[in-house]
Design a protein around this motif. Structure first.
Motif, PDB file in Angstrom:
ATOM      1  N   TYR A 138       0.828  -1.209   0.000  1.00 28.07           N
ATOM      2  CA  TYR A 138       0.000   0.000   0.000  1.00 28.07           C
ATOM      3  C   TYR A 138       0.864   1.261   0.000  1.00 28.07           C
ATOM      4  O   TYR A 138       0.649   2.174  -0.813  1.00 28.07           O
ATOM      5  CB  TYR A 138      -0.931  -0.011   1.215  1.00 28.07           C
ATOM      6  CG  TYR A 138      -1.587   1.322   1.490  1.00 28.07           C
ATOM      7  CD1 TYR A 138      -2.634   1.780   0.693  1.00 28.07           C
ATOM      8  CD2 TYR A 138      -1.121   2.134   2.531  1.00 28.07           C
ATOM      9  CE1 TYR A 138      -3.222   3.010   0.941  1.00 28.07           C
ATOM     10  CE2 TYR A 138      -1.711   3.365   2.784  1.00 28.07           C
ATOM     11  CZ  TYR A 138      -2.757   3.800   1.982  1.00 28.07           C
ATOM     12  OH  TYR A 138      -3.331   5.024   2.227  1.00 28.07           O
ATOM     13  N   PHE A 139       1.834   1.331   0.895  1.00 29.08           N
ATOM     14  CA  PHE A 139       2.653   2.542   0.994  1.00 29.08           C
ATOM     15  C   PHE A 139       3.547   2.709  -0.232  1.00 29.08           C
ATOM     16  O   PHE A 139       3.851   3.835  -0.629  1.00 29.08           O
ATOM     17  CB  PHE A 139       3.495   2.513   2.269  1.00 29.08           C
ATOM     18  CG  PHE A 139       2.715   2.852   3.510  1.00 29.08           C
ATOM     19  CD1 PHE A 139       2.253   4.144   3.716  1.00 29.08           C
ATOM     20  CD2 PHE A 139       2.434   1.890   4.465  1.00 29.08           C
ATOM     21  CE1 PHE A 139       1.521   4.471   4.853  1.00 29.08           C
ATOM     22  CE2 PHE A 139       1.707   2.201   5.599  1.00 29.08           C
ATOM     23  CZ  PHE A 139       1.243   3.494   5.797  1.00 29.08           C
ATOM     24  N   TYR A 140       3.959   1.583  -0.829  1.00 28.67           N
ATOM     25  CA  TYR A 140       4.768   1.705  -2.049  1.00 28.67           C
ATOM     26  C   TYR A 140       3.945   2.345  -3.168  1.00 28.67           C
ATOM     27  O   TYR A 140       4.420   3.253  -3.863  1.00 28.67           O
ATOM     28  CB  TYR A 140       5.269   0.340  -2.499  1.00 28.67           C
ATOM     29  CG  TYR A 140       6.081   0.407  -3.774  1.00 28.67           C
ATOM     30  CD1 TYR A 140       7.427   0.748  -3.742  1.00 28.67           C
ATOM     31  CD2 TYR A 140       5.488   0.177  -5.015  1.00 28.67           C
ATOM     32  CE1 TYR A 140       8.170   0.838  -4.910  1.00 28.67           C
ATOM     33  CE2 TYR A 140       6.217   0.266  -6.187  1.00 28.67           C
ATOM     34  CZ  TYR A 140       7.564   0.593  -6.132  1.00 28.67           C
ATOM     35  OH  TYR A 140       8.282   0.696  -7.289  1.00 28.67           O
ATOM     36  N   THR A 141       2.708   1.879  -3.343  1.00 23.44           N
ATOM     37  CA  THR A 141       1.848   2.431  -4.392  1.00 23.44           C
ATOM     38  C   THR A 141       1.560   3.909  -4.139  1.00 23.44           C
ATOM     39  O   THR A 141       1.578   4.727  -5.050  1.00 23.44           O
ATOM     40  CB  THR A 141       0.523   1.650  -4.452  1.00 23.44           C
ATOM     41  OG1 THR A 141       0.811   0.270  -4.639  1.00 23.44           O
ATOM     42  CG2 THR A 141      -0.334   2.128  -5.598  1.00 23.44           C
ATOM     43  N   ARG A 142       1.315   4.261  -2.868  1.00 25.65           N
ATOM     44  CA  ARG A 142       1.019   5.652  -2.538  1.00 25.65           C
ATOM     45  C   ARG A 142       2.233   6.538  -2.741  1.00 25.65           C
ATOM     46  O   ARG A 142       2.117   7.673  -3.218  1.00 25.65           O
ATOM     47  CB  ARG A 142       0.528   5.749  -1.093  1.00 25.65           C
ATOM     48  CG  ARG A 142      -0.087   7.093  -0.756  1.00 25.65           C
ATOM     49  CD  ARG A 142      -0.567   7.153   0.674  1.00 25.65           C
ATOM     50  NE  ARG A 142       0.557   7.264   1.610  1.00 25.65           N
ATOM     51  CZ  ARG A 142       0.420   7.494   2.906  1.00 25.65           C
ATOM     52  NH1 ARG A 142      -0.802   7.635   3.428  1.00 25.65           N
ATOM     53  NH2 ARG A 142       1.472   7.572   3.692  1.00 25.65           N
ATOM     54  N   THR A 143       3.420   6.031  -2.402  1.00 24.28           N
ATOM     55  CA  THR A 143       4.636   6.828  -2.550  1.00 24.28           C
ATOM     56  C   THR A 143       5.025   6.982  -4.007  1.00 24.28           C
ATOM     57  O   THR A 143       5.455   8.063  -4.444  1.00 24.28           O
ATOM     58  CB  THR A 143       5.791   6.162  -1.775  1.00 24.28           C
ATOM     59  OG1 THR A 143       5.417   6.006  -0.409  1.00 24.28           O
ATOM     60  CG2 THR A 143       7.065   7.006  -1.857  1.00 24.28           C
ATOM     61  N   GLY A 158       3.057   6.868  -6.651  1.00 20.45           N
ATOM     62  CA  GLY A 158       2.111   7.686  -7.388  1.00 20.45           C
ATOM     63  C   GLY A 158       1.456   6.937  -8.531  1.00 20.45           C
ATOM     64  O   GLY A 158       1.691   5.749  -8.762  1.00 20.45           O
ATOM     65  N   PHE A 177       0.650  -1.908  -7.657  1.00 19.00           N
ATOM     66  CA  PHE A 177       0.895  -2.543  -6.351  1.00 19.00           C
ATOM     67  C   PHE A 177       1.875  -3.694  -6.555  1.00 19.00           C
ATOM     68  O   PHE A 177       1.687  -4.541  -7.429  1.00 19.00           O
ATOM     69  CB  PHE A 177      -0.452  -3.071  -5.832  1.00 19.00           C
ATOM     70  CG  PHE A 177      -0.402  -3.598  -4.433  1.00 19.00           C
ATOM     71  CD1 PHE A 177      -0.792  -2.809  -3.363  1.00 19.00           C
ATOM     72  CD2 PHE A 177       0.009  -4.892  -4.161  1.00 19.00           C
ATOM     73  CE1 PHE A 177      -0.774  -3.293  -2.070  1.00 19.00           C
ATOM     74  CE2 PHE A 177       0.026  -5.392  -2.880  1.00 19.00           C
ATOM     75  CZ  PHE A 177      -0.360  -4.594  -1.824  1.00 19.00           C
ATOM     76  N   THR A 206      11.192   4.876  -7.302  1.00 17.02           N
ATOM     77  CA  THR A 206      10.689   4.765  -5.935  1.00 17.02           C
ATOM     78  C   THR A 206      10.970   3.379  -5.388  1.00 17.02           C
ATOM     79  O   THR A 206      10.766   2.370  -6.072  1.00 17.02           O
ATOM     80  CB  THR A 206       9.169   5.022  -5.885  1.00 17.02           C
ATOM     81  OG1 THR A 206       8.895   6.293  -6.450  1.00 17.02           O
ATOM     82  CG2 THR A 206       8.664   4.978  -4.444  1.00 17.02           C
ATOM     83  N   THR A 265       6.788   5.576   9.011  1.00  9.18           N
ATOM     84  CA  THR A 265       6.252   4.405   8.301  1.00  9.18           C
ATOM     85  C   THR A 265       7.251   3.255   8.322  1.00  9.18           C
ATOM     86  O   THR A 265       6.899   2.101   8.593  1.00  9.18           O
ATOM     87  CB  THR A 265       5.906   4.781   6.853  1.00  9.18           C
ATOM     88  OG1 THR A 265       4.918   5.820   6.853  1.00  9.18           O
ATOM     89  CG2 THR A 265       5.375   3.574   6.096  1.00  9.18           C
TER      90      THR A 265
END
Length: 523
Positions: A189-194, A196, A201, A221, A230
């Motif tokens: 989740y955090f990888y996808t959000r970071t 962009g 995913f 990223t 995080t």
């Protein structure tokens, strides 16, 4: 073969377990030889892989040809991805060899023999899958797969307190595993959000470690780009599972119960191979993915390692059960592994991985010999022994070699790993290095007490050992028992005299693993 050899290594024992379950349970000889055949073929494949990898390393060729990747559920970042480097290679060879040795040492097992051999093969398959997985979800599947056969091997074939030990083992490891599963989901989740928009995913460890270029922005990223808070929480989620499996103090109380109640060959593979999955998880996942958290928590984990080294060495001194002495000794030695790892320099980390291999060889040999002794006399109480070396001179010699190896005697395998680990610890923190090195005093005490209490001295006039000795029933090591343990004895001397081939394979992967920590951590 090179393109699918990693899958062969994982699934050949699984296939062997299925074949064994199809055999008639009355024909134990057939079951034994079929199981040993599958385990032996796996050892051959592991040595072929080591040879191919070594040739590629010497020739400076890329190791990407060993990687296996198949789409599984790509929409949520789950792929069947396997990979190998020098770190995982040594642990794969160790696991394959210990699987064969421990099954060979189980030749006197009678109770539900077919199921026993099938679970031993399944356990080996799960451990190998952990070492070769390059996707976090696949890693988690094999991590959980290990738990099933380990639970049944302890709970069905263990001693009087086997149900308690098996339940405690499952309880501790399950809590850690659930936290790791939450961490795996959060990482994606955090990888996808970071990253962009434009980045899918993903749970592939290589992508999370090295990064992926966003096709829309051109930015690279990786998990190391997560903010410090995080990273801290994600590190702790994974560390919960790994710290239990090693185990770190205070998450260690399941281990003495499990190791003392399990049959000796089962204890040997649990201590020799499965315990390394926790240390491997720190090195393969926590350290490269979350460098900011590592920088914050490294002193804390180094202190935990020193506490484990000294505290468990003292506990080993006061034990009267042979297997519990070895269990606490195992925790203490794994503390040296973790102290070297969290030194974050080439000597410390190379020594840490080398000591994982050495510890697996030595502790497996010690537990197998303890099992041979218990099978003869029916007791593990050290007070019942003494003076049996004249009756079993070959077994006494084998035990002495394994005990001296555990002590880190120069010329035997554990010396090189402990020396490099403690050297790395000194370079990182002199105080922790001194405290870690102080373990040599209680270690020499409890290991010599172990050997002398069993093999030398007058011994009690009464008791089970004295009765067996008077009846002439105390036999020396049998040929089958000696042949089972012989590969471990050979490696004790070979690695002790020639550790360079192993450190050569480790050097570049260790530098690659440390790279994400930044130049400040490469000392």
């Amino acid at each position: 073969m090179q393109s699918y050899i990693l899958s062969l290594l994982i699934f050949l024992p699984l296939l062997g377990g299925a074949v064994v379950l199809c055999l008639p349970k009355a024909n134990q000889a057939l079951i034994r030889w079929v199981a040993l055949a599958f385990a032996g073929i796996n050892v051959i494949f592991s040595f072929i892989l080591a040879l191919l990898y070594s040739q590629a390393t010497v020739s400076n060729f890329s190791h990407s040809s060993f990687q296996e990747r198949l789409p599984w559920i790509p929409s949520i970042g789950i792929n069947y991805t396997l990979d190998v480097d020098g770190i995982s290679l040594l642990l794969v060879v160790l696991t394959s060899l210990l699987g064969l040795v421990c099954m060979a040492a189980s030749y006197r097992q009678q109770k539900r023999f077919k199921n026993y051999m099938a679970f031993m093969l399944l356990l080996q398959s799960g451990i190998l899958g952990v070492f070769l997985s390059a996707n976090l979800f696949l890693f988690y599947i094999f991590w959980e797969l290990m738990l099933i056969p380990a639970y049944f091997l302890v709970g069905t074939w263990g001693g009087e307190r086997r149900i308690y030990a098996a339940f405690k083992f499952v309880l501790y490891t399950s809590v850690g595993s659930l936290l790791m599963l939450a961490g795996i989901i959060a990482v994606g989740y955090f990888y996808t959000r970071t990253a962009g928009a434009g980045c899918l995913f993903t749970l592939d460890i290589g992508t999370l470690t090295n990064g992926l270029t966003n096709p829309n922005t051109g930015a690279v990223t990786c998990a190391a780009h997560f903010d410090s808070t995080t990273q801290l929480w994600l590190f702790l989620a994974f560390a919960a599972a790994f710290a239990v499996k090693i185990p770190f103090v205070p998450f260690h109380s399941w281990l003495p119960d499990t190791y003392s109640e399990a049959p000796a060959p089962v204890t040997a593979i649990l201590a020799g191979a499965m315990s390394k999955t926790g240390a491997y998880g720190f090195l393969r996942i926590c350290i490269p993915l979350f460098p900011l958290a590592v920088q914050t928590l490294a002193p804390f984990f180094s202190i935990l390692a020193v506490v484990g080294i000294l505290y468990c060495a003292v506990l080993a001194l006061v034990q009267t059960d042979l297997k519990r002495i070895l269990a606490y000794s195992s925790i203490s030695h794994l503390g040296v592994v973790m102290l070297g790892m969290f030194a974050f320099n080439a000597q410390g980390v190379e020594g840490s991985v080398l000591q994982m291999v050495n510890h697996g060889i030595t502790t497996a040999a010690l537990f197998l010999i303890a099992g041979y002794i218990e099978e003869r006399v029916g007791t593990r109480n050290i007070a019942d022994f003494g003076g049996i070396a004249t009756r079993v001179p070959i077994m006494a010699t084998v035990l002495l070699i394994a005990a001296l190896s555990s002590l880190g005697l120069p010329g035997l395998n554990s010396f090189a790993g402990e020396f490099l680990s403690l050297l790395g610890a000194f370079r990182s923190n002199v105080t922790l290095g001194v405290l870690g090195t102080a373990v040599v005093v209680p270690a020499a005490w409890y290991m010599l007490r172990f050997f002398q209490g069993v093999m030398t001295g007058p011994g009690p006039a009464l008791g089970p050992v004295a009765q067996v000795t008077r009846r002439g029933g105390l036999a020396d090591i049998r040929m089958g028992e000696f042949l089972a343990i012989l590969p471990l004895l050979a490696l004790i001397f070979y690695i002790g005299l020639q550790p360079a081939p192993l450190t050569f394979l480790l050097h570049q992967p260790v530098l690659n693993t440390m790279q994400n920590l930044g130049n400040a951590f490469i000392k």
